[in-house]
Design a protein around this motif. Structure first.
Motif, short mmCIF file in Angstrom:
data_model
loop_
_atom_site.label_atom_id
_atom_site.label_comp_id
_atom_site.label_asym_id
_atom_site.label_seq_id
_atom_site.Cartn_x
_atom_site.Cartn_y
_atom_site.Cartn_z
N GLU A 30 -5.63 -1.15 3.03
CA GLU A 30 -6.35 -2.34 3.45
C GLU A 30 -5.60 -3.60 3.03
N GLN A 31 -5.61 -4.58 3.90
CA GLN A 31 -5.01 -5.89 3.70
C GLN A 31 -3.48 -5.87 3.68
N SER A 32 -2.85 -4.70 3.86
CA SER A 32 -1.39 -4.64 3.92
C SER A 32 -0.96 -4.52 5.38
N MET A 93 1.16 -3.61 12.51
CA MET A 93 -0.24 -4.00 12.39
C MET A 93 -0.38 -4.70 11.04
N GLU A 94 -0.89 -5.94 11.04
CA GLU A 94 -1.00 -6.73 9.82
C GLU A 94 -2.44 -6.83 9.35
N LYS A 95 -2.59 -7.17 8.08
CA LYS A 95 -3.91 -7.38 7.46
C LYS A 95 -4.87 -6.27 7.86
N LEU A 96 -4.47 -5.05 7.56
CA LEU A 96 -5.24 -3.87 7.97
C LEU A 96 -6.67 -3.91 7.46
N ARG A 97 -7.56 -3.38 8.29
CA ARG A 97 -8.98 -3.23 7.95
C ARG A 97 -9.34 -1.76 8.11
N ARG A 98 -10.38 -1.34 7.42
CA ARG A 98 -10.80 0.06 7.55
C ARG A 98 -11.12 0.41 8.98
N GLU A 99 -11.68 -0.53 9.74
CA GLU A 99 -12.04 -0.24 11.13
C GLU A 99 -10.82 -0.11 12.05
N ASP A 100 -9.61 -0.38 11.53
CA ASP A 100 -8.38 -0.13 12.30
C ASP A 100 -8.04 1.35 12.34
N LYS A 122 -2.00 8.87 15.02
CA LYS A 122 -3.26 8.67 14.29
C LYS A 122 -3.00 7.71 13.14
N VAL A 123 -3.78 6.64 13.09
CA VAL A 123 -3.65 5.62 12.04
C VAL A 123 -4.84 5.74 11.10
N THR A 124 -4.56 5.82 9.79
CA THR A 124 -5.61 5.86 8.78
C THR A 124 -5.40 4.69 7.83
N VAL A 125 -6.45 3.90 7.64
CA VAL A 125 -6.39 2.79 6.70
C VAL A 125 -7.20 3.19 5.47
N ASP A 126 -6.50 3.24 4.35
CA ASP A 126 -7.13 3.66 3.10
C ASP A 126 -7.62 2.46 2.31
N THR A 127 -8.72 2.65 1.60
CA THR A 127 -9.29 1.63 0.73
C THR A 127 -8.49 1.58 -0.56
N VAL A 128 -8.32 0.40 -1.09
CA VAL A 128 -7.63 0.24 -2.36
C VAL A 128 -8.65 0.43 -3.48
#
Length: 186
Positions: A30-32, A93-100, A122-128
């Protein structure tokens, strides 16, 4: 005789190849930012390249598309660039969000041909998250999560008040078994 000479030429005409490759799965925090590179065969340099989202190939929504040149295109938090010499499509993809998190496609627009060609990513956005441990007798003491490296000028993002949970801004603390976890959330 003419048919035999023409047949091998079909394999060398620009656009006769449709191979595109890329990663099956990528992860980001997230946010990266997250960068995906897809490679394509020679012959497709001047065709438009795109990045779309959707589990079903036939219904995916194009997010960003090139113009058929090497210039980068950007829409909102997503950019695409086509390096025609190296045959590489680069999507950022910038400023990643979980919904991405979801299914995306890296593709080539095949003008005049019935269907475009693409590869699923498949894109997975992990929580920090951070987990901190503390010893016995510290259960009733206040715990704090700070937003700066320097303790003397630390901005407290969240703190407990002796209860089991606390939430403030984009941080969340959950204490159990002498640990507390801070999870950065959108």
């Amino acid at each position: 005789m003419y048919l035999l000479l023409l047949f091998p030429l079909l394999f060398w005409l620009p656009g006769s190849s449709y191979e595109i490759t890329g990663p099956e799965e990528v992860n980001g925090l997230e946010q990266s930012s997250l960068t995906v590179q897809c490679h394509y065969d020679p012959g497709w340099e001047t065709y438009r390249k795109w990045w779309c989202r959707g589990a079903d190939w036939s219904n995916c929504e194009i997010i960003v598309i090139t113009t058929g040149t090497e210039g980068a295109m950007k829409k909102d938090r997503v950019s695409i660039r086509d390096d025609q010499r190296s045959h590489v499509i680069t999507v950022t993809m910038e400023k990643l969000r979980r919904e991405d998190t979801g299914v995306y496609w890296c593709g080539i627009e095949r003008a005049g041909i019935t269907a475009d060609h693409g590869i699923q990513v498949k894109v997975t956005v992990d929580t920090v998250a951070a987990r901190c441990h503390y010893g016995p007798r510290w259960e009733a003491y206040m715990k704090q999560w700070c937003g700066e490296a320097d303790e003397s000028s630390c901005t407290i993002l969240v703190q407990t008040t002796g209860s089991k949970q606390a939430k403030k801004n984009r941080a969340y603390i959950d204490q159990e078994k002498r640990t507390f976890t801070v999870t950065l959330q959108n």
